[in-house]
Enzyme design. Structure first.
Site, PDB file in Angstrom:
ATOM      1  N   HIS A  20     -20.822 -36.748 -44.321  1.00 50.76           N
ATOM      2  CA  HIS A  20     -21.172 -35.880 -43.198  1.00 50.76           C
ATOM      3  C   HIS A  20     -20.611 -36.460 -41.900  1.00 50.76           C
ATOM      4  O   HIS A  20     -20.809 -37.628 -41.597  1.00 50.76           O
ATOM      5  CB  HIS A  20     -22.688 -35.737 -43.115  1.00 50.76           C
ATOM      6  CG  HIS A  20     -23.129 -34.736 -42.117  1.00 50.76           C
ATOM      7  ND1 HIS A  20     -24.239 -34.913 -41.347  1.00 50.76           N
ATOM      8  CD2 HIS A  20     -22.614 -33.534 -41.753  1.00 50.76           C
ATOM      9  CE1 HIS A  20     -24.402 -33.869 -40.558  1.00 50.76           C
ATOM     10  NE2 HIS A  20     -23.414 -33.022 -40.789  1.00 50.76           N
ATOM     11  N   HIS A 106      -4.834 -33.554 -24.918  1.00 47.04           N
ATOM     12  CA  HIS A 106      -3.982 -34.054 -26.004  1.00 47.04           C
ATOM     13  C   HIS A 106      -4.061 -35.580 -26.099  1.00 47.04           C
ATOM     14  O   HIS A 106      -4.052 -36.136 -27.204  1.00 47.04           O
ATOM     15  CB  HIS A 106      -2.539 -33.592 -25.800  1.00 47.04           C
ATOM     16  CG  HIS A 106      -1.642 -33.898 -26.958  1.00 47.04           C
ATOM     17  ND1 HIS A 106      -1.886 -33.453 -28.232  1.00 47.04           N
ATOM     18  CD2 HIS A 106      -0.494 -34.630 -27.029  1.00 47.04           C
ATOM     19  CE1 HIS A 106      -0.928 -33.882 -29.047  1.00 47.04           C
ATOM     20  NE2 HIS A 106      -0.077 -34.599 -28.338  1.00 47.04           N
ATOM     21  N   ALA A 129       0.227 -28.207 -32.523  1.00 51.97           N
ATOM     22  CA  ALA A 129      -0.253 -27.654 -33.797  1.00 51.97           C
ATOM     23  C   ALA A 129      -0.975 -28.757 -34.567  1.00 51.97           C
ATOM     24  O   ALA A 129      -0.482 -29.282 -35.570  1.00 51.97           O
ATOM     25  CB  ALA A 129       0.911 -27.075 -34.601  1.00 51.97           C
ATOM     26  N   ASN A 130      -2.148 -29.118 -34.049  1.00 48.08           N
ATOM     27  CA  ASN A 130      -2.941 -30.209 -34.604  1.00 48.08           C
ATOM     28  C   ASN A 130      -4.408 -29.826 -34.560  1.00 48.08           C
ATOM     29  O   ASN A 130      -4.850 -29.150 -33.622  1.00 48.08           O
ATOM     30  CB  ASN A 130      -2.761 -31.485 -33.771  1.00 48.08           C
ATOM     31  CG  ASN A 130      -1.316 -31.852 -33.553  1.00 48.08           C
ATOM     32  OD1 ASN A 130      -0.611 -32.172 -34.492  1.00 48.08           O
ATOM     33  ND2 ASN A 130      -0.872 -31.791 -32.302  1.00 48.08           N
TER      34      ASN A 130
END
Length: 139
Positions: A20, A106, A129-130
């Protein structure tokens, strides 16, 4: 042979070991990967496999509780951002839970990757694109 959608043994092993709130990253071809983090490199050439392809398969196997995106994706890659939001919404419906979505810079995103169990490198060559996926529980 494994019957499910995810055939990559390295990704399958990482997902099976998640507890978790543990995190994994799906990144584009340019995301720096910390030397201390497990690197699963799927990139073959520019765009192959694509970020969304990897996201779709990984989330078929992983229970997602929350996610992090770089806030720069909103302005610099709006089409991917909108598609990703739609896929996250579909995932919420499939899993039966709300997925908390957090936007960070970022630079903060790159720092956060150091806390992840693994970074899966796609061949995606579009900006920001992460995603960091945080593991939930299935009960």
């Amino acid at each position: 042979m494994k019957k499910g959608a995810l055939l990559n043994s390295d990704i399958s092993a990482v997902i099976s070991r998640l507890g978790h709130t543990d995190q994994i990253v799906i990144g584009d071809a340019g995301l720096p990967i910390p030397a201390t983090t497990t690197r699963i490199d799927l990139a073959l050439t520019q765009g192959v496999p694509g970020f969304l392809q990897v996201f779709e398969v990984v989330t078929q196997e992983m229970q997602v509780e929350s996610a992090y995106l770089a806030q720069e994706i909103v302005k610099n890659n709006p089409q991917l951002h909108e598609t990703l939001l739609a896929q996250l919404s579909q995932l919420e419906q499939h899993q039966g839970n709300q997925i908390a979505l957090h936007y960070i810079s970022h630079e903060a995103f790159k720092e956060q990757t150091k806390q992840s169990r693994a970074v899966i490198r796609s061949g995606e060559c579009s900006p920001f694109a992460n995603i960091i996926l945080c593991s939930g529980v299935t009960f």
